[in-house]
Design a protein around this motif. Structure first.
Motif, PDB file in Angstrom:
ATOM      1  N   GLN A 298       0.831  -1.210   0.000  1.00 55.64           N
ATOM      2  CA  GLN A 298       0.000   0.000   0.000  1.00 55.64           C
ATOM      3  C   GLN A 298       0.860   1.253   0.000  1.00 55.64           C
ATOM      4  OE1 GLN A 298      -3.240   0.135   2.891  1.00 55.64           O
ATOM      5  NE2 GLN A 298      -3.334  -2.103   2.916  1.00 55.64           N
ATOM      6  N   LEU A 303      -1.571   3.379  -2.198  1.00 55.51           N
ATOM      7  CA  LEU A 303      -2.953   2.919  -2.280  1.00 55.51           C
ATOM      8  C   LEU A 303      -3.681   3.158  -0.965  1.00 55.51           C
ATOM      9  CD1 LEU A 303      -2.371  -0.564  -3.956  1.00 55.51           C
ATOM     10  CD2 LEU A 303      -3.280   1.488  -5.066  1.00 55.51           C
ATOM     11  N   SER A 306      -8.023  -1.835   1.527  1.00 52.46           N
ATOM     12  CA  SER A 306      -9.111  -2.540   0.845  1.00 52.46           C
ATOM     13  C   SER A 306      -9.255  -3.942   1.411  1.00 52.46           C
ATOM     14  CB  SER A 306      -8.846  -2.627  -0.665  1.00 52.46           C
ATOM     15  OG  SER A 306      -7.701  -3.420  -0.932  1.00 52.46           O
ATOM     16  N   GLN A 428      -5.768  -1.757  -6.927  1.00 51.28           N
ATOM     17  CA  GLN A 428      -5.924  -2.764  -5.875  1.00 51.28           C
ATOM     18  C   GLN A 428      -6.399  -4.085  -6.456  1.00 51.28           C
ATOM     19  OE1 GLN A 428      -8.768  -0.650  -3.587  1.00 51.28           O
ATOM     20  NE2 GLN A 428      -7.293   0.577  -2.465  1.00 51.28           N
TER      21      GLN A 428
END
Length: 542
Positions: A298, A303, A306, A428
């Motif tokens: 991440q 990102l 999730s 993702q």
């Protein structure tokens, strides 16, 4: 006159009320509904939808004792450490506290939510997973991680804690009691009372030392904005933050997959299962596992967080009959959770009958498949991804020109996502598909690149209403401080997920209970030290 007045009898309000009252504090709890669903009361949640929200506002909340726990699926997992951090790639990110500061409250929350005392590390569940004839996905060195959540029964707070609420002489619960206005002094620095109204015409006022709003991510900002007698833009809204940064968890189903040895993994990863098969029969699920990019990934790819599940495919789940049956189920569920009038339920059910009758053979096969094949391990799955949204100032709850049965302004809910959200989802999902393919777990029927969806038409919500009275030590960026106190008002606090500045990707219930427990400790300490003096804040011992 009471010590603490709490508006809202959901998970946050009940946790706060009982924790304080069982320690001897005098508490008044105002709940806008009764003990069971009531259609007239439920309509007070009515309003207008804009943006991505598809359901009517009164379809996503439950206005009776227990609040949204009455329509909650039970998913529980603490937010991750990264969710609390300032991340330079996530605008407006960062909590004014760390996860470590909330760790004792997370431990206390387990009992409130009827969860196992054991934690959320996979190594704590190895023996239990083995007993369930289940297995974890072998995704080491793929950039992905297996992440475990616990499932509450789920705890319906109104039913579960009704006896405790009734037993305390210093706790008064008022049902069908709708807060209509927060009354302050002439400087709007101290709350004097809450005005209350019922649908049958009764009016009364509750005075107190401290006041807490715990009525959810839509009603909390609504009450603040309606309370504009001293501050014309709404109470606590001098910097135009109340109602902004509205967030739900975006949820997207995509990509047709074939899963090797699916029967080994389905008990943990299939989000459609409510029961799992063990060598000793069927038992209710109390854990589930999903996959997500690791925290290092991440950070490296910038990102948001999730979670991705496998969703078993029914043989007819793309047919008109299947969707008609789902709409019929939704209508009947609304009757159960929200107390819709029979005429509305009947109308919504009858709308689906022509489709079901015209496609009668497919309808029969669909019903048989769903009824008798729902626990059989399948080879064919879809991915379902829930991801952390970017806090967006233009996504908001505001007041409508329309008014409800109490002559109060209804809400306008305008949920908006950004291009960064779209990019986060695409990257993702691509990482998940590539990682599962690399591990030999799946074969995709099509590209492993995310892009097969229609944005934003395929985006669904999770009924998680968050962010509208966000937490920040900077009054220009938040409505409350780290103690959940409204900036500039010395005795008004807010409980619930409306204070979340960022929301991770997990269900907010456990964390809002955590914050309610923490707020109870803070209020009790203030009461014990006599911190509040009418009209001013005073240091203990001064």
């Amino acid at each position: 006159m009471t010590d603490v007045c709490i508006v809202g009898g959901g998970a946050a309000g009940i946790t706060l009320a009982l924790t304080l009252a069982e320690r001897g504090t005098n508490v008044v709890l105002l709940e806008g509904g009764g003990l069971t669903p009531d259609p007239l009361t439920q309509r007070l949640y009515g309003g207008e939808n804009r943006g991505l929200v598809r359901e009517e506002p009164d379809e996503t909340r439950s206005r009776y004792l227990g609040g949204s726990t009455n329509c909650w699926g039970g998913w529980c997992r603490p937010l991750d450490e990264i969710d609390f951090e300032y991340r330079d790639w996530i605008p407006n990110s960062g909590w004014p506290m760390s996860k470590a500061m909330l760790a004792p409250y997370y431990l206390r929350s387990q009992e409130w939510l009827q969860l196992a005392a054991v934690g959320y590390r996979l190594d704590e569940w190895v023996e239990e997973i083995a007993k369930r004839d289940a297995a974890l996905l072998p995704i080491e060195k793929t950039g992905l991680q297996n992440v475990l959540s616990q499932l509450s029964p789920p705890t319906r707070f109104g039913a579960q804690y009704r006896d405790r609420l009734s037993a305390l002489p210093n706790l008064r619960v008022f049902l069908f009691a709708n807060a209509t206005q927060i009354v302050t002094d002439e400087t709007a620095s101290t709350v004097d009372s809450i005005k209350v109204a019922t649908l049958n015409g009764k009016r009364f006022t509750v005075s107190g030392k401290y006041f807490t709003l715990a009525s959810g991510g839509i009603e909390n900002p609504r009450l603040l904005l309606m309370s504009n007698q001293v501050q014309s833009v709404g109470l606590g809204n001098g910097r135009d933050v109340v109602g902004r940064y509205y967030m739900d968890h975006p949820r997207i189903k995509s990509h047709l997959l074939r899963v090797a040895d699916a029967d080994r993994y389905r008990a943990l990863y299939d989000a459609t299962l409510h029961r799992i098969h063990t060598g000793r029969g069927h038992v209710s699920r109390d854990i589930e596992v999903h996959v997500a990019p690791t925290f290092d990934v991440q950070r490296a790819h910038k990102l948001s967080n999730s979670r991705t599940y496998l969703v078993a495919r029914h043989s007819n789940d793309l047919t008109k009959s299947f969707f008609a049956l789902k709409e019929m189920q939704r209508a009947l569920s609304g009757r159960t959770h929200f107390g819709y009038p029979r005429s509305r339920v009947l109308r919504d059910v009858l709308r689906q009958l022509p489709t079901l009758l015209i496609n009668a053979p497919t309808t029969a096969m669909t019903i048989a498949d769903v009824r008798f094949n729902s626990v059989r391990a399948r080879q064919e799955y879809s991915l379902e991804t829930v991801f952390e949204p970017i806090p967006n100032r233009d996504s908001k709850v505001s007041l409508s020109q329309q008014r409800d049965a109490l002559d109060l302004p209804q809400v306008v809910v305008d949920w908006r996502l950004t291009e960064q959200d779209r990019d986060n989802y695409a990257r993702q999902t691509s990482l998940v598909l590539e990682g599962l393919s690399k591990a030999g777990v799946i074969e995709t029927q099509g590209s492993t690149k995310a892009g097969a969806i229609s944005w934003p038409d395929d985006v669904m919500g999770c009924w998680h209403h968050m962010g509208t009275t966000r937490m920040s030590e900077d009054p220009n960026k938040g409505v409350v401080n780290a103690d959940c106190q409204v900036h500039g008002i010395n005795n008004l606090f807010i409980a619930g997920s409306s204070v979340f500045p960022t929301v991770g990707s997990d269900s907010p219930t456990i964390t809002l209970v955590v914050l309610a427990l923490r707020l109870a400790d803070h209020l009790q300490a203030n009461l014990a030290d006599n911190v509040l003096v009418r009209g001013e804040a005073k240091m203990a011992g001064a």
